[in-house]
Enzyme design. Structure first.
Site, short mmCIF file in Angstrom:
data_model
loop_
_atom_site.label_atom_id
_atom_site.label_comp_id
_atom_site.label_asym_id
_atom_site.label_seq_id
_atom_site.Cartn_x
_atom_site.Cartn_y
_atom_site.Cartn_z
N ARG A 172 0.84 -1.20 0.00
CA ARG A 172 0.00 0.00 0.00
C ARG A 172 0.87 1.24 0.00
O ARG A 172 0.59 2.20 -0.72
CB ARG A 172 -0.93 0.00 1.22
CG ARG A 172 -1.99 -1.07 1.19
CD ARG A 172 -2.90 -1.01 2.40
NE ARG A 172 -3.81 0.13 2.35
CZ ARG A 172 -4.62 0.48 3.34
NH1 ARG A 172 -4.61 -0.21 4.47
NH2 ARG A 172 -5.42 1.51 3.21
N CYS A 220 -1.55 6.07 9.07
CA CYS A 220 -1.95 4.80 8.45
C CYS A 220 -3.01 5.11 7.40
O CYS A 220 -2.89 6.09 6.67
CB CYS A 220 -2.46 3.85 9.53
SG CYS A 220 -3.85 4.52 10.49
#
Length: 275
Positions: A172, A220
């Site tokens: 990611r 995050c």
């Protein structure tokens, strides 16, 4: 106060306000699990509904709650200014850590996360109950700002001048895939230190992992995993670090610059707009 507590020690704290915050990313409410069995006296809070603010165009998937709304939720749960609060989830620490972080941000100091969650409680032979808690209303006053928080502008500056750490999975971070948010990649200048499955009880390993990043701030996808990292850092005996609480979902909602790492190449940046 240590931010983590074991099941047997927690069971001895008979005056604690217990919060059941079991949660699944993108899944249905876990209210039914609470009805099937929870720690005795525990009050049910839903991370999306009760702990975070409403999702809007900007701000990310788990924005900070309005202080007045959070105060109403916590008072309804029976929390006073001097209460000890025990927070638990399934055991991965995600929802419990974000709740711990939010309460600490709100000025509530006496908050601990049940190490191992409800599984550790039942594994220790401790009982559950099915009766819905009906606590006496509390009198807690929410005083926001007690933990360091970054917004998008501050996160960009942190990446340039100190160390901004992305705790999402490497693929990611590199922009190879993005299962939740509309744009893949990371904040330009951020480094990747995958949150993974850190054992929150292994304080020595946590200290070794995070002590080498003394000026780091963390983000995050939506501020849940980063809150768990803040819990891990605190559990290691280090200062609770700044968190970009809006995280990647907030960043892309604002059309922020996007960096990727091409296969075999160095970091690349673009001005891709959030879609």
């Amino acid at each position: 106060m240590r931010p983590l507590i074991g099941a047997e020690a927690a069971a001895e704290l008979h005056e604690s306000v217990r919060l059941d915050v079991r949660w699944t990313l993108g899944g249905p409410s876990r209210d039914a699990d609470y009805a099937e069995g929870h720690l005795p006296g525990a009050v049910r809070l839903d991370l999306d509904r009760d702990v975070c603010g409403p999702v809007e165009t900007l701000g990310g998937r788990h924005p900070l709650p309005e202080p007045e709304a959070l105060q109403a939720v916590l008072r309804a749960a029976g929390i006073n200014d001097d209460s000890h609060v025990l927070v638990y989830d399934d055991g991965d620490g995600m929802a419990a850590a974000r709740t711990w972080w939010t309460l600490r941000w709100a000025g509530i100091d006496d908050v601990q996360v049940l190490q191992g969650g409800i599984k550790a409680w039942t594994g220790a032979g401790l009982p559950l109950e099915t009766r819905t808690a009906d606590p006496k209303p509390g009198t807690v006053t929410v005083r926001p700002g007690h933990l360091p928080v970054l917004d998008a502008e501050a996160a960009a500056e942190w990446a340039e001048t100190r160390e901004l750490v992305d705790v999402r999975a490497p693929e990611r971070y590199r922009g190879e895939m993005e299962p939740v948010d509309p744009v893949a990649g990371h904040v330009p200048g951020a480094i990747n230190l995958f949150l993974g499955e850190d054992d929150l009880a292994d304080t020595e390993r946590l200290r070794e992992r995070y002590a080498s990043h003394p000026e780091a701030a963390y983000y995050c996808g939506s501020g849940v995993g980063a809150a768990r990292t803040a819990l891990a850092v605190t559990a290691a005996g280090l200062p609770t670090p700044p968190v970009y609480i809006g995280s990647w979902s907030d960043w892309v909602s604002r059309g922020g610059a996007v960096a990727t790492v091409p296969t075999g190449g160095s970091q690349a940046e673009s001005k891709e707009e959030a879609r």
